[in-house]
Design a protein around this motif. Sequence first.
Motif, PDB file in Angstrom:
ATOM      1  N   TYR A   1       0.813  -1.214   0.000  1.00  0.00           N
ATOM      2  CA  TYR A   1       0.000   0.000   0.000  1.00  0.00           C
ATOM      3  C   TYR A   1       0.856   1.279   0.000  1.00  0.00           C
TER       4      TYR A   1
ATOM      5  N   THR B   1      -2.612   8.118   4.084  1.00  0.00           N
ATOM      6  CA  THR B   1      -2.164   8.408   5.452  1.00  0.00           C
ATOM      7  C   THR B   1      -1.055   9.452   5.481  1.00  0.00           C
TER       8      THR B   1
ATOM      9  N   ASP C   1       1.639   6.863   0.997  1.00  0.00           N
ATOM     10  CA  ASP C   1       1.249   5.734   1.835  1.00  0.00           C
ATOM     11  C   ASP C   1      -0.274   5.719   1.957  1.00  0.00           C
TER      12      ASP C   1
ATOM     13  N   ASP D   1      -3.919   3.916   3.293  1.00  0.00           N
ATOM     14  CA  ASP D   1      -4.443   3.150   4.418  1.00  0.00           C
ATOM     15  C   ASP D   1      -5.080   1.864   3.893  1.00  0.00           C
TER      16      ASP D   1
ATOM     17  N   SER E   1      -9.186   1.488   4.685  1.00  0.00           N
ATOM     18  CA  SER E   1     -10.079   2.359   3.923  1.00  0.00           C
ATOM     19  C   SER E   1      -9.955   2.112   2.424  1.00  0.00           C
TER      20      SER E   1
END
Length: 346
Positions: free
Chosen positions: A28, A81, A96, A98, A101
């Motif tokens: 991610y 994030t 980055d 999350d 979500s």
Amino acid sequence: MRLCKFFFAGCLSLVSLASHAETLNGLYQVLEPVSSQSPQERDQATQRAVQTLVIRLTGDAKAADGPGLSAIRKDPQQIITQYGYDAGPPESLQVDFDPVSTDRALRQAGLAIWGSNRPSILGWWLNDSTDGSSLVGDGQAVAQALRRAAQHRGLPLRLPLGDLDEQVVATAPNLESADATPLRAASERYGADALLAVHARQDGNQWQAKWRLWLGDNSEQGTVQGSDTGAVADAVMLAISQKLAPRFAVKPGVSTEQLLEVQGMNLQRYAALGHLLEPFGGQPLLVDGSRIVYRVNGSADQLRTQLSLAKLQETPPGEVPAQQPVAAGAQAPVAPEPQAQLRFHW
């Protein structure tokens, strides 16, 4: 039905996986090259990062542009994030995302998600340039471009050492052949799940590459091009990701709930199997000695592909042992034992 708790649950994280499949770190986190750190450049790179991530998780090049993710395109911050810059080379915006979500947004859009447990790929990559022909070995500088492309597309790539014996095998005819026998023999010591053969040629200011991928009994092939080694490597990895994702990605609301039985379990295999079944919501229902029954959500073909990463063998219906009758005087079970639709063994 007898439910058992794993008394060794706290030890599972310490056990190495029996399968060769790898948990891809940084799934991610996306790096997108930038020419400056201006707000406009950052916004453009952020949009590219969203598209890269969606393709990485779904294998669908058109998914990021679909109506189900319109809110994410308008406001990517809801799944991000933090930002940062990576000096590279090349200099890149690091985004980055999350995981929770992001996955929720993809499911709400009705998209299939490919989890972080992915088949390891051994890449035999031969470059033909104006400087000559060379096999890309693990320790060479050019190997970094291949690893960066694999990470960008969400693939666990390994490279051979590139010693003299391997250079004799990794010839252009062998890499372009439909017969993977010579490469398979040379690949055994690396223990990867999939075998990738790439023959890349420099043609003026462009690179062209023919690639073949073998995973189990299945094979894929294609041709790509790019402006340099990094670009053509990214194109190869993108093509492979789009071929592999449909075999493993689980789409919400489409998968079928069924029971999976696996024979020949031990402590190490419990850890490996539980990890492989994470994308299918695997829940253990019964543990009986070396046998375990899981409730899973996924198609039979997807489960077969996933379990093949751990070298599991499907048990033919005719070889399924009949349940033992209850002996005279013995207490009958409170409930009948769950009957699995799919049965495998180590």
